[in-house]
Design an enzyme around this catalytic site. Structure first.
Site, mmCIF file in Angstrom:
data_model
loop_
_atom_site.group_PDB
_atom_site.id
_atom_site.type_symbol
_atom_site.label_atom_id
_atom_site.label_comp_id
_atom_site.label_asym_id
_atom_site.label_seq_id
_atom_site.Cartn_x
_atom_site.Cartn_y
_atom_site.Cartn_z
ATOM 1 N N TYR A 1 0.862 -1.200 -0.024
ATOM 2 C CA TYR A 1 -0.125 -0.130 0.037
ATOM 3 C C TYR A 1 0.868 1.323 -0.100
ATOM 4 O O TYR A 1 1.806 1.218 0.776
ATOM 5 C CB TYR A 1 -0.932 0.044 1.268
ATOM 6 C CG TYR A 1 -1.827 1.248 1.288
ATOM 7 C CD1 TYR A 1 -2.926 1.385 0.983
ATOM 8 C CD2 TYR A 1 -1.033 2.527 1.747
ATOM 9 C CE1 TYR A 1 -3.916 2.517 1.079
ATOM 10 C CE2 TYR A 1 -2.032 3.621 1.907
ATOM 11 C CZ TYR A 1 -3.246 3.803 1.691
ATOM 12 O OH TYR A 1 -3.670 4.670 1.578
ATOM 13 N N GLU B 1 -3.084 7.222 -4.324
ATOM 14 C CA GLU B 1 -3.215 6.181 -3.725
ATOM 15 C C GLU B 1 -2.977 4.894 -4.596
ATOM 16 O O GLU B 1 -3.790 4.942 -5.564
ATOM 17 C CB GLU B 1 -4.519 6.076 -2.619
ATOM 18 C CG GLU B 1 -4.311 4.669 -1.986
ATOM 19 C CD GLU B 1 -5.894 4.382 -1.331
ATOM 20 O OE1 GLU B 1 -6.033 4.795 -0.040
ATOM 21 O OE2 GLU B 1 -6.585 3.827 -1.977
#
Ligand code: GDP
Ligand code: MN
Length: 376
Positions: free
Chosen positions: A101, A185
């Protein structure tokens, strides 16, 4: 403005981040063609501007072109957290070794950016963040310095990411800066079995205030907008689709934003932001109501008006006239206060529509609307 995954990945690719080959379509027949072009096996992904698509059944592997058509047919039209799926993206599948992530987000309070990264990316990232916060590294980024290779190495190190991700971390920062984004993201960023680092998903929020610097791009992003947002924009309304079940209409952006907070405080979630502005006429109220009521996720509607230049009786008159043109199918809770509130309330009392009720305080009205939306 939030971008769709397929738009975000284009920005990534423009800045040299590797993404799987993919194409977008709204038609199952075309999905079959695309799958054939991509080599047969594909991942079919719902294009909606909300997360958690995987868990909602909006990301599926298809074995061959026929299966891709079937899967696309299944996913198109699906409702994911109140967002209808109008397009799917078909992507060449990737042999994943690990999922990471990574994101950069504006930290307004600190006047900086924040890099958030974890070696345990993927669909369970919220769970990881909640139960083992130490597995998620948070590294402040000085906007003047930016993410140099040295800063990227520090972020990768703090999160336990392989050194091969450093280049992507630098490029992702380039995306944020050059595209004027408030958030970028990638979840998951993956390492593949053949040693590549690839972005398999993307979320980008662009800064609307910088839109004039990206004229072309802004149009592209708009083309994919929620149809309700497009309809509202065509009527000159300031409408933003949200994930909840209480429709919210108010006059003035500040009041509407606080109304969203109060609804959330009452244990419900707002379904939208809709500011009918200062000079709310009957027509504007009718337009606003019809946009909000057309959202199948809406279970109740809260109209919160503080009369100023536009007096409450004018707003009430607008609601009464709107009831003549819009068929009300869900309970409407109205709170009128300020200039000519008494006269406004009297007008609505006179109309005595069975689905309309009035509550005089903002908290009371929000709590009533929340109750109506959350009790079956
Ligand atoms: P989200 O649930 O909305 O965040 O959608 P994602 O695009 O992140 O997809 C969810 C999950 O599907 C990812 O975490 C991956 O595990 C998996 N996934 C997505 N694309 C691929 C792919 O190309 N190959 C494989 N094997 N898995 C994928
Ligand atoms: Mn994801």
């Amino acid at each position: 403005m939030d971008l769709y995954e397929h738009q975000a990945r284009e920005l990534f690719a423009d800045h040299g981040i590797v993404v799987p080959r993919a194409e977008v379509t709204g038609s199952p027949k075309q999905a079959r063609e695309i799958a054939r072009r991509l080599g047969g096996r594909v991942v079919v992904k719902a294009q909606v501007r909300t997360g958690g698509r995987g868990k909602a059944g909006g990301v599926k592997l298809a074995a061959d072109p026929a299966d891709a058509e079937l899967t696309a047919r299944q996913i198109l039209g699906m409702d994911i957290k109140g967002h209808t799926v109008h397009t799917v993206m078909l992507a060449r599948p990737v042999d994943i070794e690990s999922e990471f992530y990574v994101s950069y987000v504006l930290d307004r309070a600190a006047g900086r950016f924040l890099a958030i990264a974890s070696a345990e990316g993927g669909m369970e990232i919220e769970e990881v963040a909640a139960t083992r916060p130490e597995a998620v590294a948070r590294v402040p980024v000085d906007p003047a310095e930016g993410v140099t290779p040295a800063v990227a190495a520090r972020i990768a190190d703090a999160a336990g990411l392989p050194a091969r991700t450093v280049d992507v971390l630098v490029r992702l920062w380039d995306v944020l800066v050059h595209e004027d984004a408030l958030l970028v993201e990638v979840n998951p960023l993956v390492s593949t079995r053949d040693g590549q680092i690839m972005a398999l998903d993307g979320k980008v929020t662009l800064d609307d205030n910088a839109r004039f610097r990206h004229a072309r791009r802004g149009d592209e992003a708009d083309a994919g907008h929620d149809p309700r947002e497009a309809a509202a924009a065509a009527k000159g309304l300031h409408y933003v689709k949200l994930d909840g079940e209480v429709g919210v209409i108010g006059n003035g952006a500040g009041l509407v934003m606080s109304t969203l907070d109060v609804v959330a405080g009452c244990g419900a979630r707002p379904a939208n932001f809709l500011d009918i502005g200062g000079g709310a006429s009957a027509q504007v109220m009718a337009d606003g109501l019809s946009v909000v009521l057309s959202d199948p996720a809406v279970k109740s509607v809260l109209v919160n008006v503080f009369g100023g230049i536009t007096a409450c009786d004018a707003v009430a008159d607008g609601i009464v006239r709107a009831l003549g043109t819009v068929r009300l199918t869900k309970p409407l809770v109205v709170r009128l206060d300020g200039n000519n509130a008494e006269r406004g309330r009297a007008l609505l009392d006179e109309r005595a529509h069975p689905l309309v009720e009035q509550v005089t305080t903002m908290d009371g009205a929000a709590s009533r609307a929340a109750h109506l939306a959350t009790t079956p």
